[in-house]
Motif scaffolding. Structure first.
Motif, PDB file in Angstrom:
ATOM      1  N   GLY A   1     -55.591  23.250  57.506  1.00 53.19           N
ATOM      2  CA  GLY A   1     -54.294  22.694  57.870  1.00 53.19           C
ATOM      3  C   GLY A   1     -54.008  22.558  59.343  1.00 53.19           C
ATOM      4  O   GLY A   1     -53.286  21.638  59.748  1.00 53.19           O
ATOM      5  N   CYS A   2     -54.532  23.461  60.178  1.00 55.28           N
ATOM      6  CA  CYS A   2     -54.214  23.372  61.606  1.00 55.28           C
ATOM      7  C   CYS A   2     -54.830  22.142  62.256  1.00 55.28           C
ATOM      8  O   CYS A   2     -54.377  21.722  63.321  1.00 55.28           O
ATOM      9  N   VAL A   3     -55.848  21.572  61.665  1.00 57.41           N
ATOM     10  CA  VAL A   3     -56.372  20.295  62.155  1.00 57.41           C
ATOM     11  C   VAL A   3     -55.298  19.221  62.018  1.00 57.41           C
ATOM     12  O   VAL A   3     -55.066  18.405  62.931  1.00 57.41           O
ATOM     13  N   LEU A   4     -54.596  19.212  60.894  1.00 58.28           N
ATOM     14  CA  LEU A   4     -53.507  18.260  60.687  1.00 58.28           C
ATOM     15  C   LEU A   4     -52.346  18.524  61.632  1.00 58.28           C
ATOM     16  O   LEU A   4     -51.806  17.606  62.246  1.00 58.28           O
ATOM     17  N   ARG A   5     -51.937  19.777  61.744  1.00 56.68           N
ATOM     18  CA  ARG A   5     -50.768  20.095  62.561  1.00 56.68           C
ATOM     19  C   ARG A   5     -50.986  19.725  64.023  1.00 56.68           C
ATOM     20  O   ARG A   5     -50.059  19.310  64.717  1.00 56.68           O
ATOM     21  N   HIS A   6     -52.223  19.896  64.499  1.00 54.84           N
ATOM     22  CA  HIS A   6     -52.514  19.589  65.903  1.00 54.84           C
ATOM     23  C   HIS A   6     -53.070  18.182  66.082  1.00 54.84           C
ATOM     24  O   HIS A   6     -53.552  17.838  67.149  1.00 54.84           O
ATOM     25  N   GLN A   7     -53.002  17.383  65.019  1.00 54.02           N
ATOM     26  CA  GLN A   7     -53.381  15.967  65.063  1.00 54.02           C
ATOM     27  C   GLN A   7     -54.799  15.772  65.604  1.00 54.02           C
ATOM     28  O   GLN A   7     -55.053  14.939  66.474  1.00 54.02           O
ATOM     29  N   LEU A   8     -55.720  16.551  65.052  1.00 47.75           N
ATOM     30  CA  LEU A   8     -57.120  16.492  65.469  1.00 47.75           C
ATOM     31  C   LEU A   8     -58.012  15.932  64.367  1.00 47.75           C
ATOM     32  O   LEU A   8     -59.204  16.231  64.312  1.00 47.75           O
ATOM     33  N   GLN A   9     -57.440  15.098  63.501  1.00 44.56           N
ATOM     34  CA  GLN A   9     -58.225  14.540  62.402  1.00 44.56           C
ATOM     35  C   GLN A   9     -59.415  13.727  62.911  1.00 44.56           C
ATOM     36  O   GLN A   9     -60.522  13.850  62.386  1.00 44.56           O
ATOM     37  N   THR A  10     -59.199  12.903  63.918  1.00 44.25           N
ATOM     38  CA  THR A  10     -60.293  12.067  64.434  1.00 44.25           C
ATOM     39  C   THR A  10     -61.424  12.919  64.978  1.00 44.25           C
ATOM     40  O   THR A  10     -62.612  12.672  64.693  1.00 44.25           O
ATOM     41  N   GLU A  11     -61.072  13.954  65.731  1.00 47.82           N
ATOM     42  CA  GLU A  11     -62.090  14.836  66.306  1.00 47.82           C
ATOM     43  C   GLU A  11     -62.843  15.580  65.210  1.00 47.82           C
ATOM     44  O   GLU A  11     -64.078  15.742  65.283  1.00 47.82           O
ATOM     45  N   ALA A  12     -62.122  16.027  64.195  1.00 46.59           N
ATOM     46  CA  ALA A  12     -62.773  16.750  63.095  1.00 46.59           C
ATOM     47  C   ALA A  12     -63.718  15.843  62.322  1.00 46.59           C
ATOM     48  O   ALA A  12     -64.848  16.229  62.009  1.00 46.59           O
ATOM     49  N   VAL A  13     -63.264  14.622  62.017  1.00 43.95           N
ATOM     50  CA  VAL A  13     -64.092  13.690  61.256  1.00 43.95           C
ATOM     51  C   VAL A  13     -65.329  13.282  62.060  1.00 43.95           C
ATOM     52  O   VAL A  13     -66.429  13.144  61.508  1.00 43.95           O
TER      53      VAL A  13
END
Length: 561
Positions: free
Chosen positions: A219-231
């Motif tokens: 969830g913290c990936v979503l909260r910190h808006q790091l979806q692009t970096e994670a993907v």
């Protein structure tokens, strides 16, 4: 020297962090601020049915836009909202709570004023709020500009709520500022470079020596808006990737290395077995709460672990403060070997096929079927209870965002949150899944959906009572029962067909289907029609067997008894 109106400064700073809709309820101490909002062409005030619903809406809005805001009045209004604000704190959602308070002179003289506790303490509500926010202030003429900026910056960076109490006489007060007003400083602090280099080396060493590395996104990936970096990281590595329930939707289900939802013993059997064969666990933004980990049942105690968080990195039991994933994750992706993982992955485990022996709409049927009707790039909002757990293993929809409260679990949250999400991005279709019990807490917001011309698809799952509680204790106790409503008439009751609501240039929702469905064939026929009328608001009362539940919930409830 230049000047600025304090209320306008607040609104300008909200615009800076992406807010264009502010939720709340009018009150005598906040109405001058509502004047400024209504007169601002770049802002909209969404009046809610009550402050609790407004706080849920601001949270749902923040999940999509990155930040949200709510305006309430002093005492009675802000206390009504504080449960929702606490939920935003728990689930790391940056909501700015602005409270209109009594005049500055009253704060000093402390008369026996309405909305107070009658004890002369005008700061008591601020102190309460300070316990569920990361930054709070009661503004004065001298500190207004700097403190507004401090609270909003801190809340946005730390992804938690902020609280600003402003006396009603200061809202339209003009103050002098000594220089140009600079943009907010809302970027996270740079990582400690020397420590980051050490961390990178250790992570690379562990990855190179691992035989079966896996990734879990959370969830913290979503909260910190790091979806692009994670993907990007997931795509570059090719490592088998699982999602925790709170991270659902980060990774598209069509990814060749996506393996499903991992939630300890609540996982699908094959998923858990595959996950627990790993020898290196890479966690991105993990939230180790009970429901998000299957009652803390991760079977990975002896596996080497790399955990990337917003403010630190943990490698096994060594913690490295000041090395957050905002900066570390892209660097890690950049220095990984060019060749992807060559692990051979079997077909992804999915829920068992639908049992065709019944015409009833069971949870097994519903959650295996409904995803077929959900449009790409939608927003899917689920309630605490049967829908919240049913969504765990529902097949993900391309580009969808998922909103729920898996940690705070405040029933009724989903209705307000869906409203906020719908206003955050009108281009995306919203699907709301709510149980009958939760709906009775916050049903009033249906009228706001209609007033604002929104077009969600609302699924009311009617199993006649508080099923989750019945499964934990007292299945036949009266306290777990509810009066039955005519749920399928909700859009009509809340004024969807009244001509007065369509007059004076207003553009309310076009009313679509209001139906009760009792069988699978009725449900499927109805969903075909729903998708043929995407510009309308639809309300489906889905009648389910009274004690039928998603398997995930059945397992969890046994633990909670």
């Amino acid at each position: 020297m230049s000047s600025v109106v304090i209320g306008n400064h607040i609104l300008g700073r909200l615009r800076e962090i992406g807010v264009d809709t502010i939720f709340g309820v009018p009150g005598d101490f906040n109405m001058p601020l509502l004047d400024l909002i209504e007169d601002n062409p770049k802002l909209t005030f969404c009046g809610n049915s009550n402050e609790l619903n407004a706080s849920y809406a601001a949270d749902g809005y923040a999940r999509i836009r990155g930040a949200g805001a709510i305006v309430t009045t002093f005492g009675v209004g802000e206390l009504s909202a504080i449960n929702g604000v606490a939920g935003s704190f728990s689930e790391t959602s940056p909501v700015i709570h602005i409270v209109g308070s009594p005049r500055s002179a009253h704060h000093k003289e402390t008369p026996l004023l309405h909305h107070t506790l009658g004890d002369g303490d005008f700061d008591v509500f601020h102190r309460m709020a300070s316990l569920v926010t990361v930054a709070s202030v009661s503004l004065t003429l001298d500190n207004a500009i700097s403190e507004i900026d401090r609270v909003i910056e801190t809340a946005f960076i730390q992804k938690r709520p902020g609280y600003i109490s402003i006396p009603v006489d200061l809202i339209k007060e003009t103050v002098q500022v000594s220089s140009m007003i600079h943009p907010l400083q809302i970027l996270p602090a740079r990582n400690t470079q020397r420590t980051q280099l050490l961390v990178l080396k250790q992570i690379l060493k562990l990855i190179q020596s691992a035989q079966r590395p896996v990734i879990v996104v959370d969830g913290c990936v979503l909260r910190h808006q790091l979806q692009t970096e994670a993907v990007d990281f997931i795509h570059h590595t090719g490592f088998p990737t699982f999602s925790a329930p709170m991270g659902k939707g980060i990774v598209d289900a069509s990814f060749s290395n996506y393996r499903g939802i991992y939630c300890g013993k609540l996982s699908l059997k094959g998923v858990a077995e595959e996950m627990e064969k790993s020898d290196l666990l890479i966690e991105l933004g993990s939230i180790k709460s009970d429901f998000n980990t299957g009652s803390f049942s991760y079977g990975l105690e002896n596996v080497k672990t790399i955990s990337l968080h917003s403010s630190c990195t943990i490698i096994d039991h060594a913690q490295f403060p000041g090395v957050g994933m905002h900066e570390l994750l892209p660097l890690l992706t950049a220095v990984l070997p060019v060749t992807k993982s060559q692990l051979e992955l079997p077909s992804r485990i999915k829920p068992a096929p639908i049992d065709d022996s019944s015409v009833e709409i069971t949870h097994d049927y519903f959650w295996n079927k409904v995803h077929q009707y959900i449009l790409p790039n939608s927003v899917i909002v689920s309630e605490t209870g049967t829908s919240g757990f049913g969504i765990f293993n529902m097949e993900s929809t391309l580009g969808a965002s998922y909103i729920g409260q898996i940690l705070w679990c405040s029933i009724g949250y989903s209705v307000g949150a869906a409203l906020g999400a719908a206003l955050a991005d009108r281009k995306r279709k919203v699907y709301l899944f709510v149980g009958d019990g939760s709906f009775q807490l916050t049903a009033q917001e249906i009228s706001v959906f209609i007033r604002k011309g929104l077009t969600p698809v609302i699924f009311l799952l009617n199993n006649d009572g508080y099923l989750t509680e019945k499964m934990i204790n007292g299945p036949y106790r009266d306290y777990n029962n509810l009066p039955m409503w005519e749920y399928s008439k909700s859009l009509t009751y809340f004024g969807g067909n009244l001509e007065i609501n369509k007059s004076n240039g207003k553009s309310p929702s076009i009313i679509g289907l209001e139906v009760q469905v009792n069988t699978r064939s009725e449900f499927e026929k109805t969903m075909v029609q729903v998708n043929q009328e995407p510009n309308k608001i639809h309300f489906l009362e889905v009648v389910m067997p009274q004690f039928d539940a998603p398997q995930v919930l059945s397992i969890l409830a046994a633990d909670l008894k």
